[in-house]
Design an enzyme around this catalytic site. Structure first.
Site, PDB file in Angstrom:
ATOM      1  N   GLY A  59       0.841  -1.198   0.000  1.00 19.43           N
ATOM      2  CA  GLY A  59       0.000   0.000   0.000  1.00 19.43           C
ATOM      3  C   GLY A  59       0.871   1.241   0.000  1.00 19.43           C
ATOM      4  O   GLY A  59       2.062   1.177   0.322  1.00 19.43           O
ATOM      5  N   CYS A  86       5.326  -6.054   1.729  1.00 18.68           N
ATOM      6  CA  CYS A  86       5.718  -4.655   1.669  1.00 18.68           C
ATOM      7  C   CYS A  86       5.028  -3.838   2.783  1.00 18.68           C
ATOM      8  O   CYS A  86       5.320  -4.053   3.943  1.00 18.68           O
ATOM      9  CB  CYS A  86       5.446  -4.110   0.267  1.00 18.68           C
ATOM     10  SG  CYS A  86       6.330  -2.586  -0.040  1.00 18.68           S
ATOM     11  N   TYR A  87       4.071  -2.987   2.454  1.00 14.56           N
ATOM     12  CA  TYR A  87       3.363  -2.261   3.510  1.00 14.56           C
ATOM     13  C   TYR A  87       2.776  -3.265   4.511  1.00 14.56           C
ATOM     14  O   TYR A  87       2.753  -3.010   5.723  1.00 14.56           O
ATOM     15  CB  TYR A  87       2.254  -1.394   2.902  1.00 14.56           C
ATOM     16  CG  TYR A  87       1.468  -0.605   3.928  1.00 14.56           C
ATOM     17  CD1 TYR A  87       1.936   0.606   4.411  1.00 14.56           C
ATOM     18  CD2 TYR A  87       0.256  -1.096   4.423  1.00 14.56           C
ATOM     19  CE1 TYR A  87       1.221   1.316   5.364  1.00 14.56           C
ATOM     20  CE2 TYR A  87      -0.464  -0.396   5.381  1.00 14.56           C
ATOM     21  CZ  TYR A  87       0.020   0.816   5.850  1.00 14.56           C
ATOM     22  OH  TYR A  87      -0.678   1.516   6.784  1.00 14.56           O
ATOM     23  N   HIS A 181       7.795  -7.608  -3.544  1.00 12.97           N
ATOM     24  CA  HIS A 181       6.494  -7.990  -4.108  1.00 12.97           C
ATOM     25  C   HIS A 181       6.619  -9.302  -4.878  1.00 12.97           C
ATOM     26  O   HIS A 181       7.004  -9.295  -6.053  1.00 12.97           O
ATOM     27  CB  HIS A 181       5.996  -6.895  -5.055  1.00 12.97           C
ATOM     28  CG  HIS A 181       5.501  -5.689  -4.347  1.00 12.97           C
ATOM     29  ND1 HIS A 181       4.191  -5.545  -3.931  1.00 12.97           N
ATOM     30  CD2 HIS A 181       6.144  -4.570  -3.940  1.00 12.97           C
ATOM     31  CE1 HIS A 181       4.054  -4.391  -3.315  1.00 12.97           C
ATOM     32  NE2 HIS A 181       5.221  -3.776  -3.301  1.00 12.97           N
ATOM     33  N   GLU A 183       4.318 -11.050  -6.105  1.00  8.85           N
ATOM     34  CA  GLU A 183       3.232 -11.256  -7.072  1.00  8.85           C
ATOM     35  C   GLU A 183       3.532 -10.691  -8.454  1.00  8.85           C
ATOM     36  O   GLU A 183       2.834 -10.990  -9.410  1.00  8.85           O
ATOM     37  CB  GLU A 183       1.914 -10.660  -6.534  1.00  8.85           C
ATOM     38  CG  GLU A 183       1.898  -9.154  -6.317  1.00  8.85           C
ATOM     39  CD  GLU A 183       2.513  -8.730  -4.992  1.00  8.85           C
ATOM     40  OE1 GLU A 183       3.233  -9.537  -4.385  1.00  8.85           O
ATOM     41  OE2 GLU A 183       2.286  -7.582  -4.574  1.00  8.85           O
ATOM     42  N   GLY A 235     -21.837 -10.725 -28.353  1.00  8.47           N
ATOM     43  CA  GLY A 235     -20.879 -11.443 -29.177  1.00  8.47           C
ATOM     44  C   GLY A 235     -19.503 -11.438 -28.538  1.00  8.47           C
ATOM     45  O   GLY A 235     -18.604 -12.140 -28.976  1.00  8.47           O
ATOM     46  N   ASP A 238     -17.512 -12.252 -22.540  1.00  8.23           N
ATOM     47  CA  ASP A 238     -18.189 -12.273 -21.238  1.00  8.23           C
ATOM     48  C   ASP A 238     -19.681 -12.594 -21.358  1.00  8.23           C
ATOM     49  O   ASP A 238     -20.189 -13.490 -20.683  1.00  8.23           O
ATOM     50  CB  ASP A 238     -18.007 -10.937 -20.504  1.00  8.23           C
ATOM     51  CG  ASP A 238     -16.543 -10.560 -20.374  1.00  8.23           C
ATOM     52  OD1 ASP A 238     -15.701 -11.464 -20.519  1.00  8.23           O
ATOM     53  OD2 ASP A 238     -16.252  -9.370 -20.155  1.00  8.23           O
ATOM     54  N   SER A 239     -20.379 -11.859 -22.226  1.00 10.42           N
ATOM     55  CA  SER A 239     -21.820 -12.126 -22.321  1.00 10.42           C
ATOM     56  C   SER A 239     -22.067 -13.497 -22.940  1.00 10.42           C
ATOM     57  O   SER A 239     -23.031 -14.185 -22.588  1.00 10.42           O
ATOM     58  CB  SER A 239     -22.545 -11.022 -23.097  1.00 10.42           C
ATOM     59  OG  SER A 239     -22.142 -10.981 -24.457  1.00 10.42           O
ATOM     60  N   LYS A 380     -10.856 -12.444 -16.191  1.00  7.13           N
ATOM     61  CA  LYS A 380     -11.068 -12.642 -17.617  1.00  7.13           C
ATOM     62  C   LYS A 380     -10.537 -13.999 -18.128  1.00  7.13           C
ATOM     63  O   LYS A 380     -11.219 -14.702 -18.859  1.00  7.13           O
ATOM     64  CB  LYS A 380     -10.356 -11.509 -18.385  1.00  7.13           C
ATOM     65  CG  LYS A 380     -10.646 -11.488 -19.860  1.00  7.13           C
ATOM     66  CD  LYS A 380     -11.876 -10.698 -20.132  1.00  7.13           C
ATOM     67  CE  LYS A 380     -12.190 -10.575 -21.594  1.00  7.13           C
ATOM     68  NZ  LYS A 380     -13.437  -9.836 -21.792  1.00  7.13           N
TER      69      LYS A 380
END
Ligand code: XMP
Length: 524
Positions: A59, A86-87, A181, A183, A235, A238-239, A380
């Site tokens: 952070g 970290c933070y 970090h 990640e 199209g 996601d939908s 996603k």
């Protein structure tokens, strides 16, 4: 089994730019986790969430500041492993009796440190198994403050030239705290640390797409009962995945509406409607409203006005068709997890609107519908994996994003049917080139824009006076920032020749090499 029956990991967000990446690393390990801003994590919340392990994110604040962000003290009494990053490391040290100091610009001991750093291991720690086996390992640091004295019970397991407490642990309590970090991409083996952390916390890796599919189906059936559901199919991935999943859950209770605004790519409407209707047996209403949209856009060249017209008409049209579906009570939406995460805002002020994105946001209240959002817990790439699991074709799942306002925002200036025709053809040749050269999956998004200028050319012995077009191709992770794709000159030359030879109406091709920022991905 619902998501609450899984082993759950809690990420307490202190506002780092990369907190979502922690969740990504954990999901890759089949661990179910949720990100919650520190303000929301109360004693009651912790008791209800019942995490099997907790991670404190990084952070921007300083724990040396009075009133800086903290977790509730009860988190240390849960008896579960905690990892501070970290933070998050500094929070843990300060809370548990250590000391943190503000960064010094230079000098020995702990100083501010940004960018690549090398950490030397000191002694053996399960958290580092399979990673810190050579003399030093590359990590990414980004800190102003540093730990100056360890909290009681903690020992040092790694040091860097500017972070003498780069890796610390209280192994008796299973508390771990690192200054770097793990990640981010720039900590090349950082995923190993998360793998070791979840292993020592006892996670079984029960978050798989197969399991998710079964649970999501049960949940949709439970929510919807025998009511009808409508879905605005765009199209896009996601939908489409949301529709396929809901269809598997409730079959013909779902009807999709595909709004054809006349601003789609070559053969797109037929492909999408054909795939859902014929191959998946899913009822789709093909709303042919090209005239309505193109008529309303006539003479309009301002980008925001275009967007507003399309957004408004889309809602009107969708509502008109949805009203024909008697008894619909639910609206399906492909909302994803990144849209749901309540991020920690330190600036507090509203951000500037660059472009008004169109969606069906206001519809549920207007039509008295309840929402079904079966992808709310997914990222996603997990949605893509679910799509594959549901049998959607691979080429469909991997398609580049396409904006709601479609070709309207790729046609700067006034939109005419003739220009749209030219644009569709040029775009199809360009994408064909990208696919033929095996580049489609390397590129995040690629498209053609037709420019509002005509230029002079010579073809054969004749003069031409035709449109210029711009090719755009970007790499990106989430569309928030982007860089242009470095095509070879051979590729660009070959593509320009093909477009000019195959598409009547274009006699000049340019390549857009603007990154985002300062540009945006679309031209409008
Ligand atoms: P920009 O142009 O803002 O685009 O850099 C970022 C990403 O968003 C897409 N985009 C939209 N998507 N409705 C959408 O669904 C919209 O109104 C819209 N405008 C831009 C764009 O294609 C890119 O992927």
């Amino acid at each position: 089994m619902s998501t609450s029956d899984h082993d759950r990991l809690l990420i307490i967000d202190f506002g780092s730019q990369v907190t979502q990446l922690i969740a990504r690393r954990l999901r890759e390990l089949s661990v179910y986790c949720e990100i919650h801003p520190y303000q929301n994590v109360t004693d009651e919340f912790l008791a209800e969430f019942a995490p099997k392990a907790v991670i404190f994110s990084g952070g921007p604040d300083s724990v040396t500041r009075e009133g800086s962000p903290r977790p509730p003290r009860s988190v240390y009494g849960l008896g579960v492993p905690i990892l501070g990053i970290c933070y998050g490391q500094q929070v843990m040290m300060q809370d548990l009796g250590g000391r943190v100091e503000g960064g010094k610009i230079s000098g020995g001991g702990g100083t501010a440190e940004f960018g690549r750093a090398f950490v030397r291991p000191e002694g053996k720690l399960d958290l580092l198994r399979g990673w810190f086996e050579s003399e030093r390992e590359q990590v990414w640091m980004s800190h102003g403050d540093h730990v100056a004295a360890l909290a009681p019970g903690f020992e040092v397991f790694g040091t860097s030239p500017h972070a003498p407490f780069a890796i610390t642990a209280d192994t008796a309590r299973n508390f771990y705290a690192v200054q770097f970090h793990p990640e981010v991409h720039h900590t090349p083996n950082g995923a190993k640390l998360y793998e070791n952390f979840v292993t020592l916390a006892g996670f079984g890796g029960d978050w798989t797409m197969g399991a998710y599919r079964e649970e999501a189906i049960a949940k949709i059936r439970d929510q919807v009962g025998s009511a009808k559901v409508i879905c605005a199919l765009s199209g896009g991935v996601d939908s489409s995945v949301a529709a396929a999943l809901i269809h598997e859950a409730v079959g013909d209770q779902l009807t999709c509406v595909f709004v054809d605004h006349g601003l789609l790519r070559l053969d797109e409407a037929e492909e999408v409607v054909g795939m859902f209707r014929d191959h998946m047996n899913l009822p789709v209403i093909h709303a042919q409203e090209q005239e309505l949209f193109l008529g309303a856009l006539e003479g309009v060249s301002d980008p925001e006005t275009k967007r507003k017209i399309i957004g408004r008409l889309f809602i009107d049209v969708f509502q008109k068709y949805a009203d024909q579906i008697a008894g619909a009570q639910f609206l399906a939406q492909g909302t994803l997890y990144p849209d749901v995460i309540e991020s920690v805002s330190f600036s507090g002020g509203p951000s500037v609107t660059i472009k008004s994105h169109h969606n069906v946001g206001g519809l549920p209240e207007k039509m008295g519908l309840k929402l079904v959002e079966p992808l709310r817990e997914l990222f996603k790439d997990e949605v893509r994996a679910l799509g594959r699991e549901l049998g959607l074709p691979a080429h469909f799942i991997g398609r580049h994003p396409f904006p709601g306002p479609g070709l309207a925002i790729r046609c700067p200036g006034e939109i005419t049917r003739a220009k749209l025709e030219i644009l569709r053809k040029a775009d199809a040749v360009y994408i064909d080139q990208i696919r033929k050269h095996g580049l489609y999956d390397e590129i995040w998004q690629a498209f053609c824009a037709i420019l509002p200028v005509r230029t002079v050319g010579v073809m054969g012995d004749g003069r031409t006076y035709d449109y210029a077009c711009a090719l755009r191709a970007v790499t990106s992770v989430d569309g928030m920032t982007a860089d242009y794709y470095p095509f070879s000159h051979d590729f660009l030359g070959e593509t320009a020749t093909r477009i000019i030879n195959e598409v009547e109406g274009i006699n000049r091709v340019t390549y857009d090499i603007t990154s985002k920022p300062p540009g945006t991905i679309e031209w409008e």
